[in-house]
Motif scaffolding. Structure first.
Motif, PDB file in Angstrom:
ATOM      1  N   LEU A  34      35.683  47.779  42.517  1.00 38.37           N
ATOM      2  CA  LEU A  34      36.591  46.741  43.015  1.00 38.37           C
ATOM      3  C   LEU A  34      37.324  47.249  44.256  1.00 38.37           C
ATOM      4  CD1 LEU A  34      38.061  43.990  42.534  1.00 38.37           C
ATOM      5  CD2 LEU A  34      39.660  45.239  41.103  1.00 38.37           C
ATOM      6  N   PRO A  35      37.264  46.507  45.367  1.00 41.50           N
ATOM      7  CA  PRO A  35      37.960  46.946  46.584  1.00 41.50           C
ATOM      8  C   PRO A  35      39.473  47.079  46.334  1.00 41.50           C
ATOM      9  CG  PRO A  35      36.464  45.131  47.066  1.00 41.50           C
ATOM     10  CD  PRO A  35      36.518  45.270  45.563  1.00 41.50           C
ATOM     11  N   GLY A  36      40.052  48.174  46.800  1.00 40.81           N
ATOM     12  CA  GLY A  36      41.496  48.374  46.689  1.00 40.81           C
ATOM     13  C   GLY A  36      41.981  48.813  45.318  1.00 40.81           C
ATOM     14  N   LEU A  37      41.074  49.147  44.405  1.00 44.08           N
ATOM     15  CA  LEU A  37      41.468  49.548  43.054  1.00 44.08           C
ATOM     16  C   LEU A  37      42.252  50.857  43.097  1.00 44.08           C
ATOM     17  CD1 LEU A  37      41.189  48.969  39.967  1.00 44.08           C
ATOM     18  CD2 LEU A  37      39.171  50.464  40.027  1.00 44.08           C
ATOM     19  N   MET A  38      43.462  50.827  42.532  1.00 47.84           N
ATOM     20  CA  MET A  38      44.319  52.007  42.504  1.00 47.84           C
ATOM     21  C   MET A  38      44.363  52.643  41.113  1.00 47.84           C
ATOM     22  SD  MET A  38      45.295  52.057  45.626  1.00 47.84           S
ATOM     23  CE  MET A  38      46.590  53.260  45.642  1.00 47.84           C
ATOM     24  N   ARG A  39      44.339  51.797  40.075  1.00 49.40           N
ATOM     25  CA  ARG A  39      44.433  52.274  38.692  1.00 49.40           C
ATOM     26  C   ARG A  39      43.742  51.252  37.803  1.00 49.40           C
ATOM     27  NH1 ARG A  39      47.301  55.655  35.357  1.00 49.40           N
ATOM     28  NH2 ARG A  39      48.052  54.785  33.424  1.00 49.40           N
ATOM     29  N   TYR A  40      43.081  51.725  36.736  1.00 50.10           N
ATOM     30  CA  TYR A  40      42.373  50.839  35.810  1.00 50.10           C
ATOM     31  C   TYR A  40      42.470  51.416  34.406  1.00 50.10           C
ATOM     32  CZ  TYR A  40      38.289  48.510  33.636  1.00 50.10           C
ATOM     33  OH  TYR A  40      37.458  47.822  32.799  1.00 50.10           O
ATOM     34  N   VAL A  41      42.968  50.606  33.465  1.00 55.41           N
ATOM     35  CA  VAL A  41      43.178  51.035  32.087  1.00 55.41           C
ATOM     36  C   VAL A  41      42.612  49.981  31.142  1.00 55.41           C
ATOM     37  CG1 VAL A  41      44.945  51.519  30.334  1.00 55.41           C
ATOM     38  CG2 VAL A  41      45.258  52.334  32.674  1.00 55.41           C
ATOM     39  N   GLN A  42      41.897  50.419  30.105  1.00 53.80           N
ATOM     40  CA  GLN A  42      41.423  49.537  29.042  1.00 53.80           C
ATOM     41  C   GLN A  42      42.194  49.876  27.765  1.00 53.80           C
ATOM     42  OE1 GLN A  42      37.216  50.118  28.493  1.00 53.80           O
ATOM     43  NE2 GLN A  42      36.689  49.266  30.486  1.00 53.80           N
ATOM     44  N   THR A 184      46.502  50.000  19.979  1.00 49.85           N
ATOM     45  CA  THR A 184      45.310  50.296  20.764  1.00 49.85           C
ATOM     46  C   THR A 184      45.169  51.774  21.087  1.00 49.85           C
ATOM     47  OG1 THR A 184      46.298  50.107  22.976  1.00 49.85           O
ATOM     48  CG2 THR A 184      45.582  48.053  21.911  1.00 49.85           C
ATOM     49  N   GLY A 185      43.946  52.134  21.375  1.00 43.31           N
ATOM     50  CA  GLY A 185      43.668  53.401  22.032  1.00 43.31           C
ATOM     51  C   GLY A 185      43.551  53.088  23.515  1.00 43.31           C
ATOM     52  N   GLU A 186      44.288  53.791  24.319  1.00 43.95           N
ATOM     53  CA  GLU A 186      44.292  53.518  25.762  1.00 43.95           C
ATOM     54  C   GLU A 186      43.278  54.420  26.451  1.00 43.95           C
ATOM     55  OE1 GLU A 186      47.761  52.822  28.872  1.00 43.95           O
ATOM     56  OE2 GLU A 186      47.610  54.922  28.298  1.00 43.95           O
ATOM     57  N   HIS A 187      42.392  53.797  27.223  1.00 39.90           N
ATOM     58  CA  HIS A 187      41.384  54.529  27.981  1.00 39.90           C
ATOM     59  C   HIS A 187      41.723  54.388  29.470  1.00 39.90           C
ATOM     60  CE1 HIS A 187      38.713  54.944  24.482  1.00 39.90           C
ATOM     61  NE2 HIS A 187      39.199  53.760  24.151  1.00 39.90           N
ATOM     62  N   VAL A 188      42.136  55.471  30.091  1.00 44.06           N
ATOM     63  CA  VAL A 188      42.438  55.463  31.525  1.00 44.06           C
ATOM     64  C   VAL A 188      41.137  55.713  32.261  1.00 44.06           C
ATOM     65  CG1 VAL A 188      43.752  56.516  33.393  1.00 44.06           C
ATOM     66  CG2 VAL A 188      44.789  56.261  31.120  1.00 44.06           C
ATOM     67  N   ILE A 189      40.626  54.673  32.914  1.00 48.20           N
ATOM     68  CA  ILE A 189      39.359  54.774  33.633  1.00 48.20           C
ATOM     69  C   ILE A 189      39.596  55.349  35.035  1.00 48.20           C
ATOM     70  CG2 ILE A 189      37.296  53.524  34.381  1.00 48.20           C
ATOM     71  CD1 ILE A 189      37.850  53.442  31.298  1.00 48.20           C
ATOM     72  N   LYS A 190      40.669  54.894  35.666  1.00 49.69           N
ATOM     73  CA  LYS A 190      41.069  55.438  36.974  1.00 49.69           C
ATOM     74  C   LYS A 190      42.581  55.583  36.963  1.00 49.69           C
ATOM     75  CE  LYS A 190      40.837  54.943  41.930  1.00 49.69           C
ATOM     76  NZ  LYS A 190      40.258  54.296  43.068  1.00 49.69           N
ATOM     77  N   ALA A 191      43.065  56.798  37.223  1.00 48.16           N
ATOM     78  CA  ALA A 191      44.507  57.067  37.186  1.00 48.16           C
ATOM     79  C   ALA A 191      45.148  56.851  38.541  1.00 48.16           C
ATOM     80  CB  ALA A 191      44.755  58.492  36.729  1.00 48.16           C
TER      81      ALA A 191
END
Length: 191
Positions: A34-42, A184-191
């Protein structure tokens, strides 16, 4: 930086294990482009904690650099790929994406592995809930939905160092303003 939260149910033809495996193992790779993605969490519900009546089976949080990254042009092949991939594991009718204003009310390290309670709220108020002050809480954030288009006024996120502390607290988090509570269990995909 802009934050968005996506709430959704699994595709009805998938088991919860298949849904979570696909989301984490395949879809995460699509989102990482994704353009401009800074952080992504599931945030995946812990086994045995999801209530049958829960309105969602998972939540994703995405932080973007700025609103120029939001141009979801249907002619762009990337957005076609995203929509096709989401349809493989998400019930499309359940997907709700909320623009979010996040306010951290209790600073602290994100406990790892991340055990996080996500509590959706009908409406947001300025009060700091008592749970935010508990010593077992590692971090607490209030997430207010911008606009009136969402199914809720926002949600709060509360982090714990272990599942036992989260389970002990989750039962106390139901009140008149809350809609659903998910451990939930948090999965940090991009920090």
């Amino acid at each position: 930086m802009l934050k968005f939260a996506a709430f959704f149910r699994k595709h009805p033809e998938l088991s919860h294990a298949e849904f979570q495996r696909y989301w984490l193992g395949v879809h995460a790779g699509v989102v990482l482009r994704l353009p401009g993605l800074m952080r992504y969490v599931q945030s995946h519900p812990l086994p045995g904690t999801l209530q049958a009546a829960s309105p969602f089976h998972g939540m994703a949080e995405v932080w973007l650099a700025d609103d120029a990254d939001l141009s979801r042009d249907p002619a762009d092949p990337y957005w076609t790929e995203v929509a096709e991939d989401e349809a493989r594991f998400i019930d499309p009718a359940s997907l709700t994406v909320l623009p979010i204003d996040e306010r951290v009310l209790k600073q602290g390290e994100w406990p790892r592995p991340g055990i996080k309670i996500v509590r959706t709220l009908k409406h947001m108020n300025g009060k700091v809930p008592p749970v935010a002050l508990m010593p077992t809480v590692g971090r607490y954030a209030r997430n207010t939905a911008r606009g009136e288009d969402g199914f809720c006024g926002g949600y709060d996120t509360t982090w714990f160092a272990n599942p036992a502390a989260a389970h002990g607290t989750a039962a106390t988090m139901k009140d008149a303003a809350s809609m659903d509570v998910m451990i939930t269990g948090e999965h940090v995909i991009k920090a």
